[in-house]
Scaffold this motif. Structure first.
Motif, PDB file in Angstrom:
ATOM      1  N   SER A  97      -1.987  -1.816   1.259  1.00  0.00           N
ATOM      2  CA  SER A  97      -1.348  -1.579   2.565  1.00  0.00           C
ATOM      3  C   SER A  97      -2.037  -0.443   3.301  1.00  0.00           C
ATOM      4  CB  SER A  97       0.124  -1.237   2.390  1.00  0.00           C
ATOM      5  OG  SER A  97       0.831  -2.342   1.906  1.00  0.00           O
ATOM      6  N   ARG A  98      -2.377   0.617   2.596  1.00  0.00           N
ATOM      7  CA  ARG A  98      -3.046   1.761   3.207  1.00  0.00           C
ATOM      8  C   ARG A  98      -4.411   1.344   3.762  1.00  0.00           C
ATOM      9  NH1 ARG A  98      -4.271   5.390  -0.954  1.00  0.00           N
ATOM     10  NH2 ARG A  98      -2.145   4.968  -1.530  1.00  0.00           N
ATOM     11  N   SER A 138      -3.917  -0.780   6.842  1.00  0.00           N
ATOM     12  CA  SER A 138      -3.478   0.065   7.952  1.00  0.00           C
ATOM     13  C   SER A 138      -4.654   0.857   8.531  1.00  0.00           C
ATOM     14  CB  SER A 138      -2.393   1.017   7.471  1.00  0.00           C
ATOM     15  OG  SER A 138      -2.011   1.887   8.497  1.00  0.00           O
ATOM     16  N   ASP A 177      -6.155   0.627  12.289  1.00  0.00           N
ATOM     17  CA  ASP A 177      -6.322   1.794  13.160  1.00  0.00           C
ATOM     18  C   ASP A 177      -7.743   1.874  13.705  1.00  0.00           C
ATOM     19  OD1 ASP A 177      -3.708   2.565  12.804  1.00  0.00           O
ATOM     20  OD2 ASP A 177      -4.163   4.105  11.298  1.00  0.00           O
TER      21      ASP A 177
END
Length: 173
Positions: free
Chosen positions: A28-29, A32, A36
């Protein structure tokens, strides 16, 4: 013989139960962060286009009083454009001075240019309104047999932050 297989299968299930949340948070990181980066690249591309729109000036080949009449007729149906006390025009997104447009005398007539504009939501929001105003002025001038051309391109510098992510841009002289 079945017992070692069951133990191995049990350990595999236990490993998945323990490692699953760790893998999920790491994945998930990464997703993300990739999102970004893609968003910033897109915003950067859009900012270049938007600065190009604001930098496009319009030369009305007429004296300033005639140019003001043309602008008044073109801006009349648009409630988000208002004449300011100093003779400039304000384009409203939220506030009446979000974008300030000024008429400047020049040898060929009168140049209309954006002097300053403000960001909202981390991005300038009034570029489409400026583009529409230029288009309306060109058509109004055409009806009056006044020629309109694109003038010199203006450049802008981002000023200090007004809040956590929004700034006011100024024309670079």
């Amino acid at each position: 013989m079945d017992t070692p297989l069951y133990i191995l299968l049990g350990l595999l299930i236990l490993a998945l139960i323990i490692a699953g949340p760790l893998l999920k948070s790491r994945l998930s990181r990464r997703v993300s962060e990739a999102g970004d980066r893609a968003g910033k690249r897109y915003a950067s591309t859009q900012l270049v286009k938007t600065l190009g729109e604001f930098g496009t000036t319009l030369v009305i080949h007429a004296p300033e009083p005639v140019a003001r009449e043309i602008v008044a007729v073109a801006a009349a149906p648009q409630k988000h454009i208002a004449l300011r006390d100093d003779g400039s025009y304000g384009i409203r997104f939220v506030e009446p001075d979000d974008t300030i447009v000024r008429l400047v005398r020049e040898p060929d007539g009168t140049r209309m240019q954006v002097e300053t504009f403000r960001e909202y939501l981390g991005f300038p929001q009034t570029a489409p309104l400026w583009t529409e105003l230029r288009s309306r002025i060109a058509s109004t001038a055409g009806v009056r047999d006044v020629s309109v051309t694109e003038g010199v391109t203006a450049e802008y510098v981002r000023g200090a932050l007004l809040d956590d992510r929004n700034a006011r841009w100024e024309r670079n002289p």
